[in-house]
Design an enzyme around this catalytic site. Structure first.
Site, mmCIF file in Angstrom:
data_model
loop_
_atom_site.group_PDB
_atom_site.id
_atom_site.type_symbol
_atom_site.label_atom_id
_atom_site.label_comp_id
_atom_site.label_asym_id
_atom_site.label_seq_id
_atom_site.Cartn_x
_atom_site.Cartn_y
_atom_site.Cartn_z
ATOM 1 N N ARG A 7 7.038 0.236 6.278
ATOM 2 C CA ARG A 7 6.299 -0.680 7.188
ATOM 3 C C ARG A 7 6.477 -0.283 8.661
ATOM 4 O O ARG A 7 6.507 -1.146 9.545
ATOM 5 C CB ARG A 7 6.714 -2.140 7.000
ATOM 6 C CG ARG A 7 6.440 -2.688 5.639
ATOM 7 C CD ARG A 7 4.964 -2.787 5.283
ATOM 8 N NE ARG A 7 4.853 -3.271 3.925
ATOM 9 C CZ ARG A 7 4.836 -2.460 2.849
ATOM 10 N NH1 ARG A 7 4.866 -1.135 2.987
ATOM 11 N NH2 ARG A 7 4.742 -2.972 1.644
ATOM 12 N N SER B 162 3.601 -10.941 3.918
ATOM 13 C CA SER B 162 5.068 -10.939 4.019
ATOM 14 C C SER B 162 5.469 -11.068 5.481
ATOM 15 O O SER B 162 5.033 -10.283 6.319
ATOM 16 C CB SER B 162 5.638 -9.646 3.447
ATOM 17 O OG SER B 162 5.426 -9.622 2.061
ATOM 18 N N GLU C 227 8.056 -8.513 10.028
ATOM 19 C CA GLU C 227 7.016 -7.527 9.654
ATOM 20 C C GLU C 227 5.710 -7.920 10.347
ATOM 21 O O GLU C 227 4.959 -7.079 10.835
ATOM 22 C CB GLU C 227 6.823 -7.509 8.129
ATOM 23 C CG GLU C 227 5.702 -6.572 7.672
ATOM 24 C CD GLU C 227 5.649 -6.392 6.167
ATOM 25 O OE1 GLU C 227 6.707 -6.471 5.503
ATOM 26 O OE2 GLU C 227 4.532 -6.178 5.642
HETATM 27 C C1 LIG Z 1 -2.382 -12.540 1.533
HETATM 28 C C2 LIG Z 1 -1.837 -11.306 2.197
HETATM 29 C C3 LIG Z 1 -1.275 -10.305 1.417
HETATM 30 C C4 LIG Z 1 -0.752 -9.142 2.014
HETATM 31 N N1 LIG Z 1 -0.216 -8.164 1.208
HETATM 32 C C5 LIG Z 1 0.247 -7.029 1.769
HETATM 33 C C6 LIG Z 1 0.779 -5.977 0.956
HETATM 34 O O1 LIG Z 1 0.837 -6.055 -0.248
HETATM 35 N N2 LIG Z 1 1.219 -4.860 1.560
HETATM 36 C C7 LIG Z 1 1.178 -4.711 2.915
HETATM 37 O O2 LIG Z 1 1.588 -3.656 3.408
HETATM 38 N N3 LIG Z 1 0.679 -5.687 3.700
HETATM 39 C C8 LIG Z 1 0.209 -6.830 3.168
HETATM 40 N N4 LIG Z 1 -0.284 -7.823 3.969
HETATM 41 C C9 LIG Z 1 -0.259 -7.655 5.437
HETATM 42 C C10 LIG Z 1 -1.511 -6.998 6.029
HETATM 43 O O3 LIG Z 1 -2.630 -7.186 5.182
HETATM 44 C C11 LIG Z 1 -1.299 -5.503 6.297
HETATM 45 O O4 LIG Z 1 -0.250 -5.294 7.213
HETATM 46 C C12 LIG Z 1 -2.572 -4.847 6.823
HETATM 47 O O5 LIG Z 1 -2.378 -3.450 6.827
HETATM 48 C C13 LIG Z 1 -2.947 -5.317 8.231
HETATM 49 O O6 LIG Z 1 -4.250 -4.838 8.535
HETATM 50 P P1 LIG Z 1 -5.206 -5.611 9.558
HETATM 51 O O7 LIG Z 1 -6.454 -4.829 9.681
HETATM 52 O O8 LIG Z 1 -5.352 -7.018 9.166
HETATM 53 O O9 LIG Z 1 -4.354 -5.470 10.901
HETATM 54 P P2 LIG Z 1 -3.954 -6.609 11.961
HETATM 55 O O10 LIG Z 1 -3.187 -7.682 11.282
HETATM 56 O O11 LIG Z 1 -5.142 -7.016 12.740
HETATM 57 O O12 LIG Z 1 -2.962 -5.780 12.906
HETATM 58 C C14 LIG Z 1 -1.707 -5.346 12.397
HETATM 59 C C15 LIG Z 1 -1.152 -4.259 13.331
HETATM 60 O O13 LIG Z 1 -1.963 -3.098 13.234
HETATM 61 C C16 LIG Z 1 -2.406 -2.705 14.522
HETATM 62 N N5 LIG Z 1 -3.763 -2.135 14.386
HETATM 63 C C17 LIG Z 1 -4.833 -2.696 13.779
HETATM 64 N N6 LIG Z 1 -5.889 -1.869 13.855
HETATM 65 C C18 LIG Z 1 -5.477 -0.765 14.526
HETATM 66 C C19 LIG Z 1 -6.105 0.445 14.939
HETATM 67 N N7 LIG Z 1 -7.399 0.690 14.681
HETATM 68 N N8 LIG Z 1 -5.356 1.354 15.603
HETATM 69 C C20 LIG Z 1 -4.053 1.130 15.894
HETATM 70 N N9 LIG Z 1 -3.389 0.005 15.522
HETATM 71 C C21 LIG Z 1 -4.101 -0.927 14.849
HETATM 72 C C22 LIG Z 1 -2.398 -3.975 15.367
HETATM 73 O O14 LIG Z 1 -2.242 -3.685 16.735
HETATM 74 C C23 LIG Z 1 -1.151 -4.676 14.802
HETATM 75 O O15 LIG Z 1 0.011 -4.147 15.396
HETATM 76 C C24 LIG Z 1 -0.805 -8.993 3.415
HETATM 77 C C25 LIG Z 1 -1.398 -9.991 4.202
HETATM 78 C C26 LIG Z 1 -1.905 -11.132 3.602
HETATM 79 C C27 LIG Z 1 -2.541 -12.178 4.466
#
Ligand SMILES: Cc1cc2nc3c(=O)[nH]c(=O)nc-3n(C[C@H](O)[C@H](O)[C@H](O)COP(=O)(O)OP(=O)(O)OC[C@H]3O[C@@H](n4cnc5c(N)ncnc54)[C@H](O)[C@@H]3O)c2cc1C
Length: 314
Positions: free
Chosen positions: A183, A232, A302
């Protein structure tokens, strides 16, 4: 929650020095609607670039002291109640292409939802990307978080990434340049990822589809995926499970206002309806303190927290 006070509007000033900008600039745009928790204040300025060259132009001409924050689908994010000063960048349609390339490869824009990457790979008979089925974010977030599930992480499937730094220069980073750990991504913090190239191995589409169905069922049974949550909350400490430590500290179901530690999976915090970002973050800090007291272990967030606690902090 009362509406957060407004930031000074900088849009007209920005437009004046960015005559060739094609994307949308919006002042005081609420971010709560674009995050899973549905909380938080506005972006001082929200920028939605048209495409990669528009984003590069914007960053190259933006005053160097303006803070820039990028967000994806907001599934790993608490936006604090006072909002986010400076510019928040959200990638849209111009970063939404996905295509299959020879050698079991998938090239995807940073705004493509992870589930679409998994689905495209499955249809093309590419094995090794099914884990993305269960991550509700987009590619940019997966790259920054090293998102993973069911024994695989983004780093296991990534060949290379395109991105743009704060000065507007386009750069290509190979997998080792991302300095991935659990992560964690060690690529420079200012880089906004715009595209990724993933690779898998030849596979049977029917078997991959079955694997994806299993992932869906397992998630529905074990995680509150229909709630307002951020997934998480804390990283698993080495050799330990965060949820077990939280449970052992007596935090399952704990509430602050409408923020609650999920009864179903106690490493998930949920917004029962009218929680504020302060309630959710405060609940997270209470959980950390109780786990520290109970086990001596310091949980590490996280979930990313952005912005300022209240408009009086501006
Ligand atoms: C129900 C649920 C289940 C989940 N299960 C998992 C799982 O199994 N495994 C897991 O790893 N995560 C899980 N997550 C967490 C989340 O989905 C992941 O961390 C996902 O990768 C975040 O992507 P996002 O587009 O929503 O990013 P955001 O939440 O919008 O941003 C997260 C981070 O990424 C950065 N970011 C976003 N886009 C870019 C870009 N283009 N360039 C640079 N940085 C960027 C942001 O600045 C921030 O620091 C879960 C979340 C939920 C709500």
């Amino acid at each position: 929650m009362p509406p957060a006070a407004m930031f000074p509007d900088t849009v007209a000033g920005m437009k004046a020095v960015l005559p060739d900008l094609r994307g949308r600039l919006m002042a005081n745009q609420s971010l709560a609607e674009v995050t899973w928790f549905r909380v938080g204040g506005p972006a001082q300025t929200l920028f939605m670039p048209e495409d990669e060259s528009d984003l590069a132009y914007f960053l190259a001409h933006l005053a160097a002291d303006t803070p820039v924050t990028v967000i994806g689908l907001g599934s790993n994010l608490i936006v604090r109640d006072g909002g986010v000063p400076g510019v928040v960048i959200r990638l849209g349609r111009g970063f939404g292409d996905i295509r299959i390339e020879t050698g079991e490869r998938v090239r995807a824009g940073a705004a493509v939802p992870d589930v679409k990457v998994a689905r495209a790979a499955q249809e093309a008979g590419i094995s090794g990307l099914a884990f993305m089925r269960g991550i509700p974010g987009a590619v940019g977030g997966a790259l920054r978080m090293n998102g993973g599930a069911y024994g695989r992480e983004t780093k296991d499937a990534l060949i290379e990434v395109r991105g743009i730094d704060r000065r507007g220069s386009i750069t290509v980073l190979a997998n080792p340049d991302m300095h991935y750990a659990y992560r964690h991504c060690g690529a420079p913090d200012d880089i906004i990822f715009t595209e990724a190239l993933f690779a898998g191995t030849p596979g049977d589409p029917t078997k991959i589809a079955a694997e994806m169905d299993e992932i869906t069922q397992s998630r529905e049974a074990t995680q509150p995926i229909k709630s307002r949550t951020g997934g998480s909350t804390f990283k698993n400490p080495p050799g330990r499970k965060a949820w077990q430590l939280i449970d052992a500290a007596g935090c399952r179901g704990l509430r602050i206002g409408d923020a609650q530690v999920s009864e179903m999976h106690c490493n998930f915090l949920i917004n029962l309806g009218s929680a504020s970002a302060t309630d959710i973050e405060g609940l997270g800090e209470t959980v950390r303190a109780r786990v520290r007291e109970n086990s001596g272990i310091e949980l590490e967030w996280e979930i990313k927290r952005i912005g300022i606690p209240s408009s009086s902090d501006r």
